[in-house]
Write a protein that holds these residues in place. Sequence first.
Motif, short mmCIF file in Angstrom:
data_model
loop_
_atom_site.label_atom_id
_atom_site.label_comp_id
_atom_site.label_asym_id
_atom_site.label_seq_id
_atom_site.Cartn_x
_atom_site.Cartn_y
_atom_site.Cartn_z
N LEU A 18 0.83 -1.20 0.00
CA LEU A 18 0.00 0.00 0.00
C LEU A 18 0.87 1.25 0.00
O LEU A 18 0.59 2.22 -0.72
N LEU A 19 1.95 1.28 0.79
CA LEU A 19 2.82 2.45 0.84
C LEU A 19 3.59 2.61 -0.47
O LEU A 19 3.82 3.74 -0.93
N SER A 20 4.02 1.52 -1.07
CA SER A 20 4.75 1.62 -2.33
C SER A 20 3.84 2.08 -3.46
O SER A 20 4.31 2.69 -4.43
N ASP A 21 2.54 1.81 -3.36
CA ASP A 21 1.60 2.17 -4.42
C ASP A 21 1.09 3.60 -4.31
O ASP A 21 0.35 4.06 -5.18
N LEU A 22 1.46 4.32 -3.23
CA LEU A 22 0.96 5.69 -3.06
C LEU A 22 1.42 6.61 -4.19
O LEU A 22 0.70 7.56 -4.56
N ARG A 23 2.61 6.40 -4.76
CA ARG A 23 3.13 7.31 -5.78
C ARG A 23 2.33 7.23 -7.08
O ARG A 23 2.40 8.13 -7.90
N ARG A 24 1.57 6.15 -7.30
CA ARG A 24 0.70 6.09 -8.46
C ARG A 24 -0.48 7.04 -8.35
O ARG A 24 -0.97 7.56 -9.36
N HIS A 25 -0.94 7.26 -7.13
CA HIS A 25 -2.08 8.14 -6.91
C HIS A 25 -1.65 9.56 -6.56
O HIS A 25 -2.39 10.50 -6.88
N ALA A 26 -0.51 9.74 -5.91
CA ALA A 26 0.01 11.06 -5.56
C ALA A 26 1.52 11.03 -5.72
O ALA A 26 2.22 10.45 -4.89
N PRO A 27 2.05 11.58 -6.84
CA PRO A 27 3.49 11.48 -7.09
C PRO A 27 4.35 12.10 -5.99
O PRO A 27 5.52 11.74 -5.85
N ARG A 28 3.78 12.99 -5.20
CA ARG A 28 4.60 13.60 -4.14
C ARG A 28 4.91 12.60 -3.03
O ARG A 28 5.78 12.86 -2.19
N PHE A 29 4.21 11.49 -2.97
CA PHE A 29 4.47 10.48 -1.94
C PHE A 29 5.33 9.36 -2.51
O PHE A 29 5.01 8.17 -2.37
N THR A 30 6.41 9.73 -3.15
CA THR A 30 7.40 8.75 -3.60
C THR A 30 8.35 8.50 -2.43
O THR A 30 9.23 9.32 -2.13
N LEU A 31 8.14 7.40 -1.74
CA LEU A 31 8.85 7.11 -0.49
C LEU A 31 10.05 6.24 -0.77
O LEU A 31 10.08 5.43 -1.72
N SER A 32 11.05 6.37 0.09
CA SER A 32 12.23 5.51 0.01
C SER A 32 11.94 4.19 0.73
O SER A 32 10.93 4.05 1.45
N GLU A 33 12.84 3.23 0.54
CA GLU A 33 12.64 1.93 1.21
C GLU A 33 12.72 2.06 2.72
O GLU A 33 12.00 1.39 3.45
N GLY A 34 13.61 2.93 3.20
CA GLY A 34 13.69 3.13 4.65
C GLY A 34 12.41 3.74 5.21
O GLY A 34 11.95 3.35 6.29
N ASP A 35 11.80 4.70 4.50
CA ASP A 35 10.55 5.29 4.97
C ASP A 35 9.43 4.25 4.97
O ASP A 35 8.59 4.23 5.88
N ILE A 36 9.41 3.38 3.95
CA ILE A 36 8.36 2.36 3.89
C ILE A 36 8.51 1.36 5.04
O ILE A 36 7.51 0.97 5.68
N ARG A 37 9.73 0.98 5.35
CA ARG A 37 9.94 0.05 6.48
C ARG A 37 9.54 0.70 7.80
O ARG A 37 9.08 0.04 8.72
N GLN A 38 9.74 2.00 7.91
CA GLN A 38 9.39 2.70 9.15
C GLN A 38 7.88 2.83 9.33
O GLN A 38 7.34 2.71 10.44
N LEU A 39 7.14 3.06 8.22
CA LEU A 39 5.70 3.31 8.30
C LEU A 39 4.87 2.04 8.13
O LEU A 39 3.65 2.08 8.38
#
Length: 364
Positions: A240-261
């Motif tokens: 779900l976190l990795s797919d956020l950039r498809r709906h809102a490009p500003r939420f292009t998260l790094s792998e570290g941010d995804i592991r944290q959230l």
Amino acid sequence: MDTQQNTALTRALAEVPGPLPTRGVIHVVIPHTDRFTVVGNHLAQHPDLSCTAIGIAVLIQSLPQGTEVSIKALAARCREGEKRIAAALRELEAHGYLQRIRHRLTDKKVITRTVFCNQPTALPHPHHPAAQPHPHPHPHPCPRPASTAPETASATACAPAPAPTPAPAPAPGQMPAPAPVPPAAPLPPRAPLALPVQPPPPAPPSVPLVPTPTAPKPPRPPLPQPGTPTTELDRAATALLSDLRRHAPRFTLSEGDIRQLAPAVAAWLEREAHPDAIRRTLTDDLPQPLRHPVKLLRHRLTALLPPPLPGACDLVVPARPPVVVTPFQTCDDCDRAFRSPAPGHCRDCRETREHRGADVHTAA
């Protein structure tokens, strides 16, 4: 909660010492450093003065000395009309805060002096003769009022002292006539004794109620964690976190941010929140401009965490206890209807039977 707004008053309310009242006004007191006027509670909470009179008194007290405070001048400053202002001035004059004195100048011009006292009860002689107007100017200088209240007048002047007339020189051979003794000049009225002026106490150091931007911030609340972490929850949260950039490009998260959230999203999924609902909660109504996407996601995942869904037993309305209705019965003697679980006699018939039984027992 993430929109930009002024939270200074809310932050100041958090700094108010002591427990807050459950009703009524809450004071957030910030010390003044300039442009302020000290008003006593005896005026601000006067039980006999109207709110208009109190407001006019505060306005007059805040004006500098020499400002015109006639009815027309005050009407030009205030929204009230001349009639309400005139009535308010009469109230202040009746309670000693205001005094209007008509004074005649040397050129037969009459002026009105307006004297305002901020604390009339502190005057030693509020009705001293010195405060009364003089019909004619005295040869001595006019005494200044002892009150320190500001004075407003259309003109301020004192009659100048007349020059002394020189005596005629004696003729030669004649004894000089004794100089006429001038009549004793009336003593000037004694001014009321002024109260000893004490220096004001030093102002306490001002403590800002709103913390400065450099003040230490409270620790952040921890991210929510799932009660029973599983591999399926972690996989769904990461996707779900990795797919956020498809709906809102500003939420292009790094792998570290995804592991944290990911654990926080897993806690939402564990509480049976739909993935589309989670995506809309995280990406809708974004602040402009968005500077820290990860901080925004962390805040929303923590602050907007939904409660667990209630179980089926929690949604069942508890059954009410059955209402027991006592049936009607018909009295065997008088055929009157009465409520009773079993047939028999009504209350009047039972009392009559008991009375008859008592009489028979007494006769025996």
